[in-house]
Design a protein around this motif. Structure first.
Motif, PDB file in Angstrom:
ATOM      1  N   LEU A 174      28.297 -34.477  22.435  1.00 22.32           N
ATOM      2  CA  LEU A 174      29.322 -35.140  21.627  1.00 22.32           C
ATOM      3  C   LEU A 174      29.612 -34.367  20.342  1.00 22.32           C
ATOM      4  O   LEU A 174      28.702 -33.824  19.732  1.00 22.32           O
ATOM      5  CB  LEU A 174      28.867 -36.549  21.251  1.00 22.32           C
ATOM      6  CG  LEU A 174      28.649 -37.529  22.383  1.00 22.32           C
ATOM      7  CD1 LEU A 174      28.221 -38.878  21.824  1.00 22.32           C
ATOM      8  CD2 LEU A 174      29.884 -37.676  23.239  1.00 22.32           C
ATOM      9  N   PRO A 175      30.874 -34.376  19.921  1.00 21.18           N
ATOM     10  CA  PRO A 175      31.183 -33.760  18.622  1.00 21.18           C
ATOM     11  C   PRO A 175      30.738 -34.668  17.489  1.00 21.18           C
ATOM     12  O   PRO A 175      30.673 -35.885  17.655  1.00 21.18           O
ATOM     13  CB  PRO A 175      32.712 -33.646  18.645  1.00 21.18           C
ATOM     14  CG  PRO A 175      33.145 -34.788  19.509  1.00 21.18           C
ATOM     15  CD  PRO A 175      32.071 -34.937  20.551  1.00 21.18           C
ATOM     16  N   GLY A 176      30.405 -34.103  16.374  1.00 21.15           N
ATOM     17  CA  GLY A 176      30.100 -34.896  15.181  1.00 21.15           C
ATOM     18  C   GLY A 176      31.365 -34.997  14.358  1.00 21.15           C
ATOM     19  O   GLY A 176      31.821 -34.013  13.781  1.00 21.15           O
ATOM     20  N   SER A 177      31.959 -36.154  14.327  1.00 20.20           N
ATOM     21  CA  SER A 177      33.264 -36.276  13.681  1.00 20.20           C
ATOM     22  C   SER A 177      33.197 -36.177  12.164  1.00 20.20           C
ATOM     23  O   SER A 177      34.210 -35.946  11.520  1.00 20.20           O
ATOM     24  CB  SER A 177      33.937 -37.587  14.091  1.00 20.20           C
ATOM     25  OG  SER A 177      33.158 -38.685  13.671  1.00 20.20           O
ATOM     26  N   PHE A 178      32.027 -36.338  11.577  1.00 22.82           N
ATOM     27  CA  PHE A 178      31.889 -36.202  10.126  1.00 22.82           C
ATOM     28  C   PHE A 178      31.541 -34.749   9.813  1.00 22.82           C
ATOM     29  O   PHE A 178      30.388 -34.352   9.846  1.00 22.82           O
ATOM     30  CB  PHE A 178      30.797 -37.120   9.579  1.00 22.82           C
ATOM     31  CG  PHE A 178      30.927 -38.550   9.997  1.00 22.82           C
ATOM     32  CD1 PHE A 178      32.157 -39.179  10.003  1.00 22.82           C
ATOM     33  CD2 PHE A 178      29.825 -39.271  10.388  1.00 22.82           C
ATOM     34  CE1 PHE A 178      32.278 -40.505  10.381  1.00 22.82           C
ATOM     35  CE2 PHE A 178      29.939 -40.598  10.763  1.00 22.82           C
ATOM     36  CZ  PHE A 178      31.168 -41.213  10.762  1.00 22.82           C
ATOM     37  N   GLY A 179      32.529 -33.952   9.534  1.00 30.77           N
ATOM     38  CA  GLY A 179      32.288 -32.550   9.222  1.00 30.77           C
ATOM     39  C   GLY A 179      32.234 -31.679  10.459  1.00 30.77           C
ATOM     40  O   GLY A 179      31.316 -30.892  10.634  1.00 30.77           O
ATOM     41  N   PHE A 180      33.223 -31.793  11.328  1.00 29.11           N
ATOM     42  CA  PHE A 180      33.279 -31.002  12.563  1.00 29.11           C
ATOM     43  C   PHE A 180      34.045 -29.715  12.310  1.00 29.11           C
ATOM     44  O   PHE A 180      35.160 -29.729  11.792  1.00 29.11           O
ATOM     45  CB  PHE A 180      33.955 -31.807  13.673  1.00 29.11           C
ATOM     46  CG  PHE A 180      34.033 -31.087  14.993  1.00 29.11           C
ATOM     47  CD1 PHE A 180      32.883 -30.773  15.694  1.00 29.11           C
ATOM     48  CD2 PHE A 180      35.256 -30.744  15.538  1.00 29.11           C
ATOM     49  CE1 PHE A 180      32.950 -30.118  16.922  1.00 29.11           C
ATOM     50  CE2 PHE A 180      35.342 -30.097  16.764  1.00 29.11           C
ATOM     51  CZ  PHE A 180      34.180 -29.779  17.457  1.00 29.11           C
ATOM     52  N   SER A 181      33.435 -28.597  12.682  1.00 32.76           N
ATOM     53  CA  SER A 181      34.067 -27.284  12.571  1.00 32.76           C
ATOM     54  C   SER A 181      34.302 -26.756  13.984  1.00 32.76           C
ATOM     55  O   SER A 181      33.382 -26.237  14.621  1.00 32.76           O
ATOM     56  CB  SER A 181      33.164 -26.330  11.777  1.00 32.76           C
ATOM     57  OG  SER A 181      33.746 -25.052  11.687  1.00 32.76           O
ATOM     58  N   PRO A 182      35.519 -26.913  14.509  1.00 28.10           N
ATOM     59  CA  PRO A 182      35.773 -26.509  15.895  1.00 28.10           C
ATOM     60  C   PRO A 182      35.795 -24.991  16.061  1.00 28.10           C
ATOM     61  O   PRO A 182      36.127 -24.248  15.132  1.00 28.10           O
ATOM     62  CB  PRO A 182      37.147 -27.101  16.197  1.00 28.10           C
ATOM     63  CG  PRO A 182      37.775 -27.380  14.890  1.00 28.10           C
ATOM     64  CD  PRO A 182      36.686 -27.499  13.873  1.00 28.10           C
ATOM     65  N   ASN A 183      35.441 -24.561  17.246  1.00 26.93           N
ATOM     66  CA  ASN A 183      35.513 -23.151  17.607  1.00 26.93           C
ATOM     67  C   ASN A 183      36.990 -22.805  17.796  1.00 26.93           C
ATOM     68  O   ASN A 183      37.663 -23.384  18.646  1.00 26.93           O
ATOM     69  CB  ASN A 183      34.723 -22.918  18.896  1.00 26.93           C
ATOM     70  CG  ASN A 183      34.602 -21.463  19.260  1.00 26.93           C
ATOM     71  OD1 ASN A 183      35.494 -20.666  18.986  1.00 26.93           O
ATOM     72  ND2 ASN A 183      33.502 -21.116  19.896  1.00 26.93           N
TER      73      ASN A 183
END
Length: 181
Positions: free
Chosen positions: A70-79
């Protein structure tokens, strides 16, 4: 954000977050170390607390960074490599009416009830058509790189306003976990 090159970096932040003074240093090192992985969908500054299957609390401190579905929506840095593809797909797809169900995930159930959060769209896209993209996390015993104040909104109920408090202590000094690359 629509990256032009795979080397661009961005961080998606919400307005009720507080950052550790170490967040940028750690994120830069994490991208420099792990950015070339073909299974890295992004890096999160938050600590992953939720089990994907049933949303139960699973906070586990670890001695090194780890990958989670799962992505962490608080402070997500996408590739950037994958985010660009994702954005192009979203722009050509009616995501409001698409079947974005991912078997075995509680987020699919949430999305069916309220299809207004990007995280489920990203989860589905990251695990469809042969993709298997993970998010990198760091869980320190001493605190976090980002803290969430849980102000009323998508991730917190309006009833929570009386008990407003940051969910994590913020890391203030470097420690072995943040250097474990």
């Amino acid at each position: 954000w629509k990256p032009i090159s795979d080397d661009e970096r961005a961080v998606i932040l919400e307005d009720d977050l507080e950052l550790s003074p170490l967040w940028f240093t750690w994120l830069k090192k994490a991208w420099n170390t792990y950015g070339g992985r073909s299974d890295l969908g992004g890096i999160s500054l938050c600590r992953q607390r939720m089990r994907a299957s049933d949303s139960q609390h699973i906070m586990v401190d670890r001695d090194e960074p780890f990958l989670y579905r799962l992505p962490g929506s608080f402070g997500f840095s996408p590739n950037a490599r994958y985010w660009r593809q994702f954005i192009n797909w979203v722009r050509t797809t009616d995501v409001q009416h698409a079947d974005l169900y991912v078997p075995g995930t509680i987020t699919s159930d949430w999305y069916r009830k309220s299809p207004d959060f990007w995280e489920q769209v990203w989860i589905w896209w990251s695990w469809s058509n042969g993709r298997s993209l993970y998010t990198l996390y760091a869980h320190s015993r001493n605190g976090a790189l980002i803290g969430h104040w849980a102000e009323p909104g998508v991730h917190a109920d309006a009833d929570n306003e009386a008990g407003l408090a940051r969910n994590d202590e913020l890391l203030q000094s470097m420690e072995p976990l943040l250097e474990a690359f």
